[in-house]
Write an enzyme that holds these catalytic residues in place. Structure first.
Site, PDB file in Angstrom:
ATOM      1  N   ALA A   1      -1.757  -1.813  -2.848  1.00  0.00           N
ATOM      2  CA  ALA A   1      -0.508  -2.424  -2.375  1.00  0.00           C
ATOM      3  C   ALA A   1       0.068  -3.344  -3.452  1.00  0.00           C
ATOM      4  O   ALA A   1       1.275  -3.301  -3.758  1.00  0.00           O
ATOM      5  CB  ALA A   1      -0.769  -3.214  -1.094  1.00  0.00           C
ATOM      6  N   TYR A   2      -0.779  -4.160  -4.042  1.00  0.00           N
ATOM      7  CA  TYR A   2      -0.351  -5.092  -5.088  1.00  0.00           C
ATOM      8  C   TYR A   2       0.131  -4.319  -6.326  1.00  0.00           C
ATOM      9  O   TYR A   2       1.172  -4.635  -6.902  1.00  0.00           O
ATOM     10  CB  TYR A   2      -1.537  -5.998  -5.432  1.00  0.00           C
ATOM     11  CG  TYR A   2      -1.260  -7.110  -6.402  1.00  0.00           C
ATOM     12  CD1 TYR A   2      -0.705  -8.318  -5.988  1.00  0.00           C
ATOM     13  CD2 TYR A   2      -1.564  -6.968  -7.759  1.00  0.00           C
ATOM     14  CE1 TYR A   2      -0.468  -9.352  -6.888  1.00  0.00           C
ATOM     15  CE2 TYR A   2      -1.333  -7.991  -8.658  1.00  0.00           C
ATOM     16  CZ  TYR A   2      -0.790  -9.189  -8.219  1.00  0.00           C
ATOM     17  OH  TYR A   2      -0.555 -10.207  -9.115  1.00  0.00           O
TER      18      TYR A   2
END
Ligand SMILES: NC(=O)c1ccc[n+]([C@@H]2O[C@H](COP(=O)([O-])OP(=O)(O)OC[C@H]3O[C@@H](n4cnc5c(N)ncnc54)[C@H](O)[C@@H]3O)[C@@H](O)[C@H]2O)c1
Length: 256
Positions: free
Chosen positions: A159-160
């Site tokens: 996600a990051y």
């Protein structure tokens, strides 16, 4: 007044995520260069603490609490900067969260969205209202904070990594759109940096934190001030022909 080179003398500079780590170091450095600093953070006390540091050093600052993922907050933040100091000349869109670590098939939507909302949507919202002001007031300079996770794949933080790659793309697209309006837009991609964010990652995912600390040719993590210096340079007139660029500041991590 401890102005170093006066690089931002009489300029108004906004820093998001200014209550801690890289954002605080950058806000203090902008203040030392003569800027009128708007220190913003979702944590009002942290933002106020940074403004106090700048004031105590003889600079000029005020704070404003805003969640960069909330459009009404961001609109109010830019309005505050303009009303408080008469304009907005530069911005460091730095607010970010680590969040949602683990294999991507184990991530849930809530964790995914929290990271996207702060790290990518937040940068877009800040850009939207910053350029909205700057394009009608003589231009400006904007620096977005990505990450080495915006340059290379980062197992365990999909996600990051996706959000930070998005920040690089957003920076390029925005540079193409607003160069003619006199707005320079760049990004900085820090490697491992000694901030509370990394302390949190060490607690939540020691394996990922350890992997980020390995294979840094310079053999150490960055100090927040070392990332701040790169961001200041990009935002300054010294980088007057640098546009749409992502400056990697990672001790060589991403070259291996
Ligand atoms: N520390 C590192 O190793 C590292 C590496 C690469 C990139 N970065 C990026 O640098 C930036 C700063 O990170 P840091 O290490 O200084 O972290 P930090 O946790 O020390 O500081 C981040 C600040 O952002 C604020 N913030 C969080 N969510 C927010 C929101 N929705 N709206 C407004 N403010 C919010 C926090 O309150 C905090 O004060 C982030 O974008 C991060 O992803 C950090």
């Amino acid at each position: 007044m401890p102005h170093r080179d006066g690089l931002f003398q009489d300029r108004t500079v906004l820093v998001t995520g200014a209550g801690s780590g890289i954002g605080r170091a950058a806000a203090v450095a902008f203040g030392a260069e003569g800027a009128r600093v708007v220190a913003s953070d979702v944590d009002p006390q942290a933002a106020a603490g940074t403004a106090e540091l700048i004031d105590a050093a003889g600079g000029t600052a005020d704070s404003f609490a805003a969640d960069v993922s909330a459009e009404s907050d961001v609109e109010a933040l830019i309005g505050f900067a303009v009303a408080r100091f008469g304009g907005l000349d530069a911005a460091l869109n730095n607010a970010g969260v680590p969040g949602a670590v683990g294999p991507l098939d184990e991530l849930d939507s809530v964790g995914w969205e929290r990271v996207q909302n702060t790290n990518l949507r937040g940068v877009w919202l800040c850009l939207k209202y910053e350029v909205g002001h700057m394009k009608n007031h003589g231009g400006g300079a904007i620096v977005n904070v990505s990450s080495v996770a915006g340059i290379v794949g980062n197992p365990g933080s999909a996600a990051y990594t996706a959000a930070k790659h998005g920040v690089v793309g957003l920076t390029r697209a925005a540079a193409g759109e607003y160069g003619a309006a006199g707005i320079r837009i760049n990004a900085v991609s820090p490697g491992l940096t000694r901030t509370p964010l990394i302390e949190g990652l060490k607690r939540d995912n020691p394996a990922l934190a350890a992997s980020l600390g390995r294979n840094i040719p310079l053999g150490r993590a960055a100090e927040p001030s070392e990332i701040a210096e790169a961001a200041l340079w990009l935002a300054s007139a010294k980088a007057s022909f640098v546009h749409g660029h992502t400056l990697v500041v990672d001790g060589g991590f991403s070259v291996l």
